[in-house]
Design an enzyme around this catalytic site. Sequence first.
Site, PDB file in Angstrom:
ATOM      1  N   GLU A 136     -14.989 -35.416 -48.395  1.00  0.00           N
ATOM      2  CA  GLU A 136     -15.620 -34.340 -47.629  1.00  0.00           C
ATOM      3  C   GLU A 136     -15.345 -33.064 -48.414  1.00  0.00           C
ATOM      4  O   GLU A 136     -14.185 -32.709 -48.655  1.00  0.00           O
ATOM      5  CB  GLU A 136     -15.003 -34.275 -46.229  1.00  0.00           C
ATOM      6  CG  GLU A 136     -15.795 -33.493 -45.228  1.00  0.00           C
ATOM      7  CD  GLU A 136     -17.120 -34.153 -44.850  1.00  0.00           C
ATOM      8  OE1 GLU A 136     -17.952 -33.443 -44.284  1.00  0.00           O
ATOM      9  OE2 GLU A 136     -17.329 -35.360 -45.123  1.00  0.00           O
TER      10      GLU A 136
ATOM     11  N   ASP B 110     -13.011 -22.268 -39.922  1.00  0.00           N
ATOM     12  CA  ASP B 110     -11.829 -22.592 -40.705  1.00  0.00           C
ATOM     13  C   ASP B 110     -10.672 -21.651 -40.419  1.00  0.00           C
ATOM     14  O   ASP B 110     -10.851 -20.452 -40.229  1.00  0.00           O
ATOM     15  CB  ASP B 110     -12.157 -22.558 -42.202  1.00  0.00           C
ATOM     16  CG  ASP B 110     -13.062 -23.702 -42.602  1.00  0.00           C
ATOM     17  OD1 ASP B 110     -12.783 -24.826 -42.156  1.00  0.00           O
ATOM     18  OD2 ASP B 110     -14.037 -23.474 -43.322  1.00  0.00           O
TER      19      ASP B 110
END
Length: 268
Positions: free
Chosen positions: A49, A60
């Site tokens: 990924e 994030d």
Amino acid sequence: MERYQQLFDRLASNKEGAFVPFVTLGDPNPALSLQIIDTLVEAGADALELGIPFSDPLADGPTIQSAALRAFASGVTPTQCFEMLAAIRQKHPSMPIGLLMYANLVFHKGIDAFYQRCAEVGVDSVLIADVPYEESAPFRAAAIRHGIAPIFICPPNADDDLLREISSHGRGYTYLLSRAGVTGTESRAQLPLHHLVNKLREYHAAPPLQGFGISEPAQVRDALQAGAAGAISGSAIVKIIEQNHTQPAEMLTRLATFVSEMKAATRA
């Protein structure tokens, strides 16, 4: 898309789960980033990924934001990321490769052109972190047109309607969120997720991989016991890069150890 199916079939026949590491392309620089990815594969990663650095990564936490900043500091561009992806595909022909990214990068040269480029370099799947399912139609249409699996996030509070839609339109795998919030190892994965996994199976969803807060082998085992097909770990890996990138040999050794221990937990 077939690479995911082949992977899950092989793992099922071996009675194993999938371990999937996440890293940001170009972190800490392009040459070392490619070495990192080779190390992850050699240490036992079942799929990759990968993130394309973005200036405003809403989903994030600070660890992966810092990875993007390191990549930017080394001059990495989206064009260069696609060149790296082509090199990774050439070196690892059967490895499923997914992108985890943000919509602005898809819009930049047009949705269709983006997915066409993904297909050209051998990307298998794309997850767009800031596009909710309800707004995903143009993205998933372009993805399917170019043979790319559209990946959807299944949040812990998903209702039945969303579970049905994700199951109907997702391909490759389903990204099962351990918890709400941003990425990071500071907040541990919360289990169990049996009820979501059971519903996804009932609706014939793509196999669920659990992500967010996965940083130790016990959590991989817990995810598999809850019925997930595997686990994705990002921040724990990126933290190893962050703490050791000035000592590349030490960094690669630590990454290999971490991945092999996490992969071993999929066989328990």
